[in-house]
Write an enzyme that holds these catalytic residues in place. Structure first.
Site, PDB file in Angstrom:
ATOM      1  CG  ASN A   1      -1.829  -1.147   1.305  1.00 17.74           C
ATOM      2  OD1 ASN A   1      -2.404  -1.536   0.290  1.00 17.74           O
ATOM      3  ND2 ASN A   1      -1.993  -1.730   2.472  1.00 17.74           N
TER       4      ASN A   1
ATOM      5  CB  SER B   1      -9.320  -1.635   2.321  1.00 11.57           C
ATOM      6  OG  SER B   1     -10.218  -2.505   2.968  1.00 11.57           O
TER       7      SER B   1
ATOM      8  CG  ASP C   1     -10.908   4.222   7.443  1.00  9.44           C
ATOM      9  OD1 ASP C   1      -9.934   4.702   6.830  1.00  9.44           O
ATOM     10  OD2 ASP C   1     -10.849   3.135   8.052  1.00  9.44           O
TER      11      ASP C   1
ATOM     12  CE  LYS D   1      -3.771   0.624   4.514  1.00  4.33           C
ATOM     13  NZ  LYS D   1      -4.774   0.537   5.570  1.00  4.33           N
TER      14      LYS D   1
HETATM   15  C1  LIG Z   1      -5.368  -0.181   6.642  1.00  2.00           C
HETATM   16  C2  LIG Z   1      -6.701   0.294   7.051  1.00  2.00           C
HETATM   17  C3  LIG Z   1      -6.975   0.610   8.379  1.00  2.00           C
HETATM   18  C4  LIG Z   1      -6.015   0.333   9.481  1.00  2.00           C
HETATM   19  O1  LIG Z   1      -5.020   1.263   9.496  1.00  2.00           O
HETATM   20  P1  LIG Z   1      -3.655   0.893  10.216  1.00  2.00           P
HETATM   21  O2  LIG Z   1      -2.992   2.183  10.371  1.00  2.00           O
HETATM   22  O3  LIG Z   1      -2.953  -0.042   9.277  1.00  2.00           O
HETATM   23  O4  LIG Z   1      -4.006   0.237  11.504  1.00  2.00           O
HETATM   24  C5  LIG Z   1      -8.188   1.173   8.682  1.00  2.00           C
HETATM   25  N1  LIG Z   1      -9.118   1.365   7.741  1.00  2.00           N
HETATM   26  C6  LIG Z   1      -8.897   1.035   6.458  1.00  2.00           C
HETATM   27  C7  LIG Z   1      -9.966   1.293   5.451  1.00  2.00           C
HETATM   28  C8  LIG Z   1      -7.688   0.469   6.073  1.00  2.00           C
HETATM   29  O5  LIG Z   1      -7.484   0.123   4.816  1.00  2.00           O
END
Ligand SMILES: *Cc1c(COP(=O)(O)O)cnc(C)c1O
Length: 384
Positions: free
Chosen positions: A47, A179, A204, A236
């Site tokens: 990512n 995701s 998110d 990411k």
């Molecule tokens: C990766 C991800 C998370 C978690 O984030 P981290 O910082 O890796 O714990 C939360 N929400 C989505 C949509 C993600 O893709």
């Protein structure tokens, strides 16, 4: 059944369902190459969309931060773990994204859990897209509020749930870019509907931040909305790790009082906050990298359209090929691996049953040749 019997039974079931998960200790070589057991692979599973995890300016900022502050923060932000580096980063993020406040968390998972855990009461309702990330759905099911899930990206389904009688408040939860599918939520419509029904919206944007919108401000900025709660993550496109919650002054104050993941957990290292600040500067100026990523996405989709699998409705770096069957997805991933491509097979329960997939992710660091060779390997894999 004893503890050991229970564990053994569940492990056997996992393996029998072709859903066994394992980790491989991978040595990163450059923006998109990794080494495993002496062999090099082109990585189509990361990512790190803009290749920032290895950017010299970000690495240097981390190094300097470590010299200045040490490598650990030494406590939660409520004790002595909050430094000028954290404060500057929060202020920069808030200004960049147009919010009064930003609060740092050690991960997106923690941020989602903290916000939902702190905010919702028993008489409230969370209305979440069915395909929301595990960190959101898990937080929602742990919270005392009722959880209702709407059909993916479906406004009538969302409206139907919002209109059901309720004593308390409701929080609509979605992702900017999903995701596992790479598609975008209809954010402007969701925001309008949520506002109309008097609810709050939480987005998110783990996969939109840094790669979409002007200066990489993400899905919400691109859609012209400002949700009540915006969660951005740094694992990411930022190429680091950590997360921030963007919100109003009073909600930030509230979270500082009540978000358990802030209060009872060691703050991110100040050096990491410095590195994130440097990554933010890179992101804002990364129009060239974003354009390279878009070219790679177009090239991949053009080629993948000729393959027999259903190509998702995704215009983003996440390009899943829905294979369906777990064993078939694993076999394909193995064939790709034999050809030097690292791609992961994603299987239920991470995705709905019967939709096992190769989750291919593109980055700005891939070359045209990398993509063409991956497509060729997919074509050959399909005919085996
Ligand atoms: C990766 C991800 C998370 C978690 O984030 P981290 O910082 O890796 O714990 C939360 N929400 C989505 C949509 C993600 O893709």
């Amino acid at each position: 059944m004893s503890w050991q019997q229970r564990i053994s039974r569940r492990l056997e079931e996992r393996a029998a369902a072709q859903a066994w998960r394992c980790r491989s200790a991978l040595q990163p070589l450059d923006g998109c190459r990794i080494r495993f057991e002496g062999r090099d692979y082109c990585n189509f599973a990361s990512n790190d969309y803009l290749g920032l995890s290895r950017h010299p300016a970000v690495i240097e900022a981390w190094r300097q931060g470590a010299s200045l502050y040490g490598v650990g923060s030494g406590g939660s932000g409520h004790v002595t773990g909050y430094t000028p580096a954290h404060q500057r980063l929060e202020e920069a993020l808030a200004a960049w994204l147009g919010y009064p406040r930003a609060l740092l968390f050690i991960s997106g998972f923690a941020a989602n859990q903290a916000v939902i855990g702190a905010l919702l009461d028993k008489e409230d309702r969370i209305v979440a897209d069915r395909l929301s990330h595990a960190s959101l759905l898990e937080a929602a099911s742990l919270s005392p509020a009722a959880l209702r899930r709407f059909v993916h990206n479906d406004l009538p389904s969302l409206a139907g749930l919002l209109d059901k009688p309720l004593g308390g408040q409701q929080l609509v939860v979605t992702e900017g870019i999903f995701s596992m599918d790479g598609d975008a939520a209809p954010l402007a419509d969701i925001a309008a509907l949520t506002r109309d029904r008097g609810g709050w919206l939480m987005v998110d944007d783990a996969h939109g931040i840094g790669v979409l919108g002007d200066e990489g401000r993400g899905s919400c900025h691109r859609a012209g909305i400002r949700p009540d709660i915006l969660v951005v993550t740094f694992g990411k496109a930022f190429g680091v790790s950590g997360a921030a919650v963007l919100c109003s002054e009073s909600l930030a104050d509230y979270l500082v009082q009540f978000a358990r993941h802030l209060i009872y957990s060691t703050a991110m290292p100040a050096a990491q906050a410095q590195a994130l600040h440097a990554a933010l500067a890179q992101i804002r100026a990364a129009e060239g990298l974003r354009a390279a990523l878009q070219r790679n996405i177009r090239r991949f989709r053009h080629g993948a359209g000729l393959l027999p699998w259903q190509l998702a409705e995704s215009q983003t770096a996440i390009q899943p090929l829905i294979v369906g069957d777990n064993a078939r997805a694993l076999a394909l991933a193995r064939q790709l691996r034999a050809r030097g491509f690292w791609v992961t097979a994603i299987r239920p329960p991470a995705v709905p049953a019967g939709t096992a997939r190769l989750r291919i992710t593109l980055t700005a660091a891939h070359s045209e040749t990398d993509i063409d060779e991956l497509l060729e390997a997919l074509r050959d894999g399909e005919s085996q």
